[in-house]
Scaffold this motif. Structure first.
Motif, PDB file in Angstrom:
ATOM      1  N   THR A  68      -2.403  -1.013  14.252  1.00  9.38           N
ATOM      2  CA  THR A  68      -2.616  -2.346  13.665  1.00  9.38           C
ATOM      3  C   THR A  68      -2.987  -2.109  12.212  1.00  9.38           C
ATOM      4  OG1 THR A  68      -3.428  -3.172  15.772  1.00  9.38           O
ATOM      5  CG2 THR A  68      -3.949  -4.489  13.818  1.00  9.38           C
ATOM      6  N   TRP A  69      -2.210  -2.706  11.310  1.00  5.30           N
ATOM      7  CA  TRP A  69      -2.483  -2.516   9.878  1.00  5.30           C
ATOM      8  C   TRP A  69      -3.441  -3.596   9.408  1.00  5.30           C
ATOM      9  CZ3 TRP A  69      -0.848   2.035   8.298  1.00  5.30           C
ATOM     10  CH2 TRP A  69       0.269   2.610   8.910  1.00  5.30           C
ATOM     11  N   HIS A  70      -4.473  -3.171   8.694  1.00  5.42           N
ATOM     12  CA  HIS A  70      -5.453  -4.139   8.173  1.00  5.42           C
ATOM     13  C   HIS A  70      -5.403  -4.111   6.647  1.00  5.42           C
ATOM     14  CE1 HIS A  70      -9.099  -6.564   8.194  1.00  5.42           C
ATOM     15  NE2 HIS A  70      -9.519  -5.805   7.190  1.00  5.42           N
ATOM     16  N   ASP A  71      -5.305  -5.290   6.055  1.00  8.09           N
ATOM     17  CA  ASP A  71      -5.254  -5.380   4.588  1.00  8.09           C
ATOM     18  C   ASP A  71      -6.686  -5.279   4.052  1.00  8.09           C
ATOM     19  OD1 ASP A  71      -4.387  -5.783   2.019  1.00  8.09           O
ATOM     20  OD2 ASP A  71      -4.056  -7.940   2.239  1.00  8.09           O
ATOM     21  N   SER A  72      -7.067  -4.097   3.607  1.00  6.41           N
ATOM     22  CA  SER A  72      -8.436  -3.881   3.127  1.00  6.41           C
ATOM     23  C   SER A  72      -8.488  -4.047   1.616  1.00  6.41           C
ATOM     24  CB  SER A  72      -8.917  -2.477   3.497  1.00  6.41           C
ATOM     25  OG  SER A  72      -9.251  -2.407   4.856  1.00  6.41           O
ATOM     26  N   LYS A  73      -9.281  -4.990   1.166  1.00  5.48           N
ATOM     27  CA  LYS A  73      -9.477  -5.138  -0.281  1.00  5.48           C
ATOM     28  C   LYS A  73     -10.276  -3.933  -0.769  1.00  5.48           C
ATOM     29  CE  LYS A  73     -11.524  -9.171  -0.934  1.00  5.48           C
ATOM     30  NZ  LYS A  73     -11.643  -9.963   0.292  1.00  5.48           N
ATOM     31  N   PRO A  74     -10.081  -3.519  -2.036  1.00 11.01           N
ATOM     32  CA  PRO A  74     -10.834  -2.372  -2.536  1.00 11.01           C
ATOM     33  C   PRO A  74     -12.338  -2.497  -2.295  1.00 11.01           C
ATOM     34  CG  PRO A  74      -9.134  -2.956  -4.099  1.00 11.01           C
ATOM     35  CD  PRO A  74      -9.071  -3.984  -3.007  1.00 11.01           C
ATOM     36  N   SER A  75     -12.884  -3.688  -2.479  1.00  8.57           N
ATOM     37  CA  SER A  75     -14.341  -3.837  -2.396  1.00  8.57           C
ATOM     38  C   SER A  75     -14.868  -3.858  -0.959  1.00  8.57           C
ATOM     39  CB  SER A  75     -14.762  -5.132  -3.092  1.00  8.57           C
ATOM     40  OG  SER A  75     -14.134  -6.223  -2.454  1.00  8.57           O
ATOM     41  N   THR A  76     -13.984  -3.940   0.037  1.00  8.61           N
ATOM     42  CA  THR A  76     -14.498  -3.984   1.415  1.00  8.61           C
ATOM     43  C   THR A  76     -14.186  -2.703   2.194  1.00  8.61           C
ATOM     44  OG1 THR A  76     -12.498  -5.018   2.315  1.00  8.61           O
ATOM     45  CG2 THR A  76     -14.220  -6.515   1.547  1.00  8.61           C
ATOM     46  N   ARG A  77     -13.719  -1.661   1.504  1.00 14.63           N
ATOM     47  CA  ARG A  77     -13.324  -0.459   2.242  1.00 14.63           C
ATOM     48  C   ARG A  77     -14.484   0.148   3.035  1.00 14.63           C
ATOM     49  NH1 ARG A  77      -9.891   2.318  -2.556  1.00 14.63           N
ATOM     50  NH2 ARG A  77     -11.608   1.349  -3.698  1.00 14.63           N
ATOM     51  N   GLU A  78     -15.657   0.255   2.385  1.00 12.84           N
ATOM     52  CA  GLU A  78     -16.791   0.857   3.105  1.00 12.84           C
ATOM     53  C   GLU A  78     -17.176   0.012   4.333  1.00 12.84           C
ATOM     54  OE1 GLU A  78     -16.192   2.566  -0.306  1.00 12.84           O
ATOM     55  OE2 GLU A  78     -17.285   0.708  -0.635  1.00 12.84           O
TER      56      GLU A  78
ATOM     57  N   THR B 157      -5.654   4.565  -1.140  1.00  9.72           N
ATOM     58  CA  THR B 157      -5.914   5.133  -2.486  1.00  9.72           C
ATOM     59  C   THR B 157      -7.427   5.269  -2.706  1.00  9.72           C
ATOM     60  OG1 THR B 157      -5.812   2.938  -3.605  1.00  9.72           O
ATOM     61  CG2 THR B 157      -3.766   4.207  -3.485  1.00  9.72           C
ATOM     62  N   TYR B 158      -8.078   5.831  -1.701  1.00  5.29           N
ATOM     63  CA  TYR B 158      -9.543   5.793  -1.587  1.00  5.29           C
ATOM     64  C   TYR B 158     -10.137   7.077  -2.163  1.00  5.29           C
ATOM     65  CZ  TYR B 158     -13.713   4.219   1.065  1.00  5.29           C
ATOM     66  OH  TYR B 158     -14.940   3.754   1.460  1.00  5.29           O
ATOM     67  N   SER B 159     -10.676   6.982  -3.366  1.00  6.76           N
ATOM     68  CA  SER B 159     -11.197   8.192  -4.015  1.00  6.76           C
ATOM     69  C   SER B 159     -12.453   8.694  -3.313  1.00  6.76           C
ATOM     70  CB  SER B 159     -11.555   7.903  -5.471  1.00  6.76           C
ATOM     71  OG  SER B 159     -10.416   7.531  -6.184  1.00  6.76           O
ATOM     72  N   ILE B 160     -12.494  10.001  -3.130  1.00  8.70           N
ATOM     73  CA  ILE B 160     -13.676  10.637  -2.538  1.00  8.70           C
ATOM     74  C   ILE B 160     -14.767  10.674  -3.610  1.00  8.70           C
ATOM     75  CG2 ILE B 160     -14.570  12.799  -1.560  1.00  8.70           C
ATOM     76  CD1 ILE B 160     -11.599  13.447  -0.758  1.00  8.70           C
TER      77      ILE B 160
END
Ligand code: GLU
Length: 276
Positions: free
Chosen positions: A83-93, A107-110
């Protein structure tokens, strides 16, 4: 032994011993969930050409999508069960910590700050921050000559943070929730530049080559990792093994050539997988 069978065997053993690497799998580990349910929910973006995009006919395409599918398949979950979820950059955590997503391939920088909330496996791609400008803005050659101008970044990203830390005096930072909003504002003349990782910007140039260009002077180093729940060492090790296998099998390069190559972006060598 095939990946799925191996995982199943490991799962049976973890009740009695630390059989699959040096850590036991907690009951809610990614590996246990993948094998137990044969389903995964993965956070990506739906609007990043070349990296992850939902097409008009409902398909998901791009390099991040390929990395996600590869990792899922190594965990025994085929793409029909993602299931693909559209994650906004600000809600990744929070998408990870709340359990909305099992994995984040966006594109999640460590970063050390993010590692306090989530775990990363990888990196699987090295890139860096740059500027996207209108083709005619030949006077913009880097962030240092954006004085008094409007720079668009997306909230919750390392790109916005970097601008706030280093160039806040000089530029007017405009923040939007998604890159596509920044690109629209740039095309409409409402902002003078957009900033984020050059590989993301290259995808937008490929869509509008007669209107946009990337400045071509990186001013940060970004290493993309796959995000998952903190403390899930078994899950992190399994994802890291999958990334390593994608690189060594040639699938990593083939995906980059197919998805990123057409933009003219120079594909970098594969990174060392250090978060494992
Ligand atoms: N890679 C950077 C980050 O994780 C910026 C690009 C993005 O929004 O994903 O914050």
């Amino acid at each position: 032994m095939r990946g799925r069978a191996l995982l199943a065997a490991c799962l049976m053993l973890v009740t009695t011993a630390a059989a699959c690497g040096d850590e036991t799998a907690p009951a809610d580990s990614l590996v246990a969930r993948a094998v137990g349910s044969n389903k995964l929910t993965i956070g990506i973006r739906f609007d990043q050409p070349g990296l992850s995009k939902r097409t008009i006919d409902g398909r998901y395409v791009g390099f991040d999508v390929d990395v996600a599918k590869y990792v899922a398949s190594e965990l025994g979950v085929d793409e029909d069960h993602i299931t693909w979820h559209d994650s906004k950059p600000s809600t990744r955590e929070t998408d990870i910590t709340s359990g909305i997503t099992d994995l984040m391939v966006a594109t999640y920088s460590i970063t050390e700050k993010r590692k306090q909330m989530v775990a990363f496996a990888g990196p699987y791609f090295d890139t860096g921050q740059d500027l996207l400008v209108r083709l005619r803005s030949t006077d913009i050659t880097g962030p240092e000559n954006l004085n008094g101008r409007k720079l668009c970044a997306v909230g919750g990203t390392t790109s916005a943070e970097q601008v706030r830390d280093k160039f806040a005096q000089a530029v007017q930072l405009v923040e939007y929730p998604r890159y596509q909003d920044c690109v629209t504002a740039l095309l409409a003349g409402q902002v003078d530049a957009v900033t984020t990782d050059d590989v993301i910007l290259a995808g937008y140039v490929a869509q509008n080559p007669e209107l946009l260009r990337v400045v071509g002077k990186r001013f940060s180093q970004e290493k993309y990792g796959v995000g998952l729940r903190k403390g899930d060492n078994e899950g992190r090790a399994a994802v890291a093994r999958a990334i390593q296998k994608m690189i060594s099998s040639g699938d990593w390069l083939a995906s980059l050539n197919r998805n990123i190559g057409p933009s003219g972006y120079r594909i970098p060598p594969p990174p060392q997988v250090t978060e494992q």
